[in-house]
Structure formats: C-alpha cells, structure tokens
Design a protein around this motif. Structure first.
Motif: not given
Ligand code: SF4
Ligand SMILES: Nc1nc2c(ncn2[C@@H]2O[C@H](COP(=O)(O)OP(=O)(O)OP(=O)(O)O)[C@@H](O)[C@H]2O)c(=O)[nH]1
Ligand SMILES: [Mg+2]
Length: 395
Positions: A294, A298, A345-347
C-alpha cells in the motif's frame, strides 16, 4: 472482466439542506466539475457518485445527494433517495451553510443521521471573523470550510481519512487475557528503522496503556531470563521474523502471537485469509501472484515483499513457475481474474474498511488472498500456534 464493487468501497455521503454547498464541496475536493452548482435551491436531484482516491485511505465513493427542504412536488422522492444513501454510508458529512449556523439545531436537524458523521460548516468566507469565532466556540468539533480556501478543503479531506481510520478495530479486540501483562518482543536488527518503532508496535503499546495492561518491551535475547522470573503473562507478541526463536524459548506455553497476525485479524477478513492458506499447495503451474503493497516507499517491506516472500513461496513449490506482479500504492487492480493468489502487505496505513473491501473483491473473483504476516507464519509452520489465542473465534 472483474470490476470493483462500488458498494464495498467506503461511501462518504454529503447531506444537508438545499443550497448548503454540498455539490460545490464535492467539486472542490475532487478538483473537478462533478456536480452542477447553482444558487437555485434543489439543483441536485438524484444522488451523484464519484470515485475518489483519498490520501491514506485509497478509493472511496463521494456521494452528493439532493438537499433536504426542497419544496417541489418531487421533494418526498428525493428525500427518500437521500435517506437511502445515508443508510449505505460509512461516513456522513453533514453540510450546514455557515450563514445559518445560529439557527442550526444539532439535535433536531441531525436526528436522521444515525451513522458516524462530521459536522461541516460551509461558505465560511461569507460570515465575519467575529461570527466565525462564535461558531467555532459553540461547535469546537465541527469543520469550517470554504471552496475559496484550499487549506480548509485539505483539512476536511484529512478529517475524513481520520474518521475512516477510526472505524478500524483494535489489535487486541476480543482477546481474553488471563493476566494483565503483555510482553512485546521487538528485535532491533538491521531491518528495524533507526530511532523509532513501527506502527503496529506503537499501536499495541498504546492499546495496552488504554486497557491499563502492563507492558514489558524487550528483545529476544532478554526473553528467556524474563520468563524464568515471571509466570503471570497474559500474552507474548513478537515480530514474526523472531517467532520460531520466541516459541522455542516459551517452554511454559504462555499465549503467543505476532504483530502481523494481530494485524491480519484486525483489518482483513481473517477467516478468508486462513482459508486461502489451503490454496497455496494447490496453485496452478505456472501461477500468477499479485504482491500488493500500500505504500511505494517502504524499503523494509520492499525486502519482504520483493525478496523474502517470493523465495519462501518458491521453496514451498519448488517445481512451479511463479510469476510475481508487484502492485504498489493506494489503488488496487480493478481486475483480479488474471491472478491465482494475492499476498497483501500488513496495511498498517490503510483503514480496515479498505482492506475488507479488497478482500471482498478477491473473494467474489474467487482468488485466494492473505497478508504478508500470515504467509510468513505459514511458511514457518507457526500459524496454528500463533492463532491459538483466538481459538474461540477460529476453532
Ligand atoms: S505494511 Fe504498512 S508500511 Fe508496509 S507497505 Fe503496507 S501500508 Fe505501507
Ligand atoms: N461564497 C461561497 N459560496 C459558495 C460556497 N459553496 C457553495 N457556494 C454557493 O452556494 C450556492 C449553492 O451551492 P451548491 O453547491 O449548489 O449547493 P447544494 O448543497 O449542492 O445545493 P442543492 O443541490 O440545491 O441541494 C451556489 O451559488 C454556490 O456557488 C463557498 O464556500 N463560498
Ligand atoms: Mg447540489
């Protein structure tokens, strides 16, 4: 072709009296001429829906409605349609012309709004600074906006994102702890960001404080000594990368889970994620894997998403040709049919509602979907142990 399901995207509905400035606000938020604006009352007759990418949330539907207080013979029909929109809303923006603020009666005028709503006084440029000050004093929780003032529109968009985020359940929601003590295991390795904790770690600490739980924060190396001295532990939460090590140290079998499992349960459709694990062994050959991240910036996750997970999946399916497709940013592919598996991803930056909508879209397209944390737990054979703490919910 699979299309996104509009009703599952968070609906933000603008409502209020005729001429309150609803259509003007939609146009200002989207910087487009979506709705006709006029000084004539009752300009908008049918609801108008506009898909919009809200920063920090992703896709939302902005819905303009016919204003209340219309005196034409169609007023009842319009009223019914506007009420139907409010019933489907995830967030209602109640727009009040600031020039009428002193005759506004929050209890009476908002009695039909049972949903989460934001009070927005529009056309703030049309009242004097003195009046504006009085208004703000009386309604400190309200937003004061004008289409002439870009900063006020930005503030409104931010407030909307905050409200949608607040609809996210807590990480610890529904978990029963035998003792009010939480052990947070946070490895400080090369992947840990310098000088700070990551969002789920901070969120869990904050939740523990809100719940008056005692938190002990330590690294894996300190865990064994701590556990020999303390028996009454409610829950140990560890970074998934250290799960195996922590599990081996946890010989007394205190309840144990990981941040990513808590996050998967907090935000996604956890039952569907768990069910999707079974699809991994049955993936076709070749298989198309959608890796969904998302944020595009990162670096830590880039490593997990681009290197670790593809390697682990290939290890699980050594004879398969796996084609990974990386999708970054706030939007989600409209068509999912070309994929065999989605790993999200963990969102942490997305509200639960958005991840749930994405999961629903995957479910309708019959594409298995899970998140990074659950996949890592699966690849390390720790799912069973990590979800034992929710055994009542997912027996
Ligand atoms: S887990 Fe969090 S920081 Fe990592 S890509 Fe997803 S929304 Fe962005
Ligand atoms: N000065 C000023 N005028 C505004 C502002 N917002 C809206 N207006 C004016 O207020 C009038 C009504 O605006 P609309 O956006 O059509 O209001 P609405 O709530 O959609 O009205 P209906 O569709 O009839 O219910 C128009 O003449 C707009 O130009 C504002 O922030 N400042
Ligand atoms: Mg209108």
């Amino acid at each position: 072709m699979q299309t996104a399901i509009p009703s599952l995207v968070p609906n933000v509905v603008l409502t209020g009296l005729v001429n309150a400035g609803k259509s003007s606000l939609i146009n200002a938020m989207t910087r487009e001429s979506i709705s006709i604006v006029s000084e004539q009352a009752g300009t908008t007759s049918d609801p108008i829906k506009k898909r919009f990418e809200l920063l920090g949330v992703g896709a939302i539907n902005l819905i303009d409605t016919a204003g209340f207080g219309d005196t034409t013979h169609l007023s009842h029909a319009r009223y019914q349609k506007s009420i139907a929109c409010i019933q489907e809303a995830h967030l209602v923006l109640h727009i009040i012309d600031a020039q009428t603020w002193h005759i506004f009666d929050q209890k009476k005028d908002l009695s039909y709004v049972t949903k989460k709503s934001l009070l927005v006084f529009s056309k703030i440029d049309l009242i004097s600074p003195d009046e504006e000050m009085k208004l703000r004093e009386q309604y400190p929780q309200a937003l004061c906006v004008s289409v002439e003032n870009e900063a006020s529109i930005e503030a409104l968009l931010k407030a909307m994102a905050n409200q949608l985020h607040q609809q996210t359940p807590l990480l610890l929601d529904g978990i029963k702890l035998a003792y009010p003590l939480l052990v947070h295991v946070i490895p400080i390795d090369s992947e840990a960001p310098k000088g700070r904790l990551i969002l789920p770690q901070m969120q869990l600490l904050r939740e523990a404080l809100d719940l008056h739980l005692t938190s002990v924060v330590l690294q894996v190396e300190e865990l064994a000594t701590y556990l020999t001295k303390h028996q009454e532990i409610g829950l140990i939460v560890t970074d998934s990368q250290a799960f195996k090590e922590v599990s081996a140290i946890n010989t007394k079998r205190h309840p144990l889970t990981s941040y990513s499992i808590l996050q998967a349960r907090q935000k996604g459709d956890f039952s569907y994620f768990l069910q999707s694990l079974e699809a991994i062994a049955k993936l076709p050959n070749p298989a198309e894997i959608l890796m969904m991240e998302s944020c595009s910036h990162n670096v830590n996750h880039e490593d997990i998403g681009r290197i670790k997970i593809p390697k682990l999946l290939q290890k699980l399916l050594p004879h398969h040709t796996l084609n990974f497709h990386f999708f970054m940013g706030q939007s989600f592919p409209q068509s999912l049919e070309t994929y065999d598996l989605i790993i999200h991803c963990g969102s942490c930056m997305l509200p639960a509602i958005t991840l749930q909508q994405r999961t629903k879209q995957a479910q309708l397209a019959k594409i298995p979907m899970l998140n990074y944390g659950l996949f890592l737990a699966h690849a390390n054979h720790i799912v069973e142990e990590a979800i034992a703490v929710f055994s009542e919910e997912y027996p």
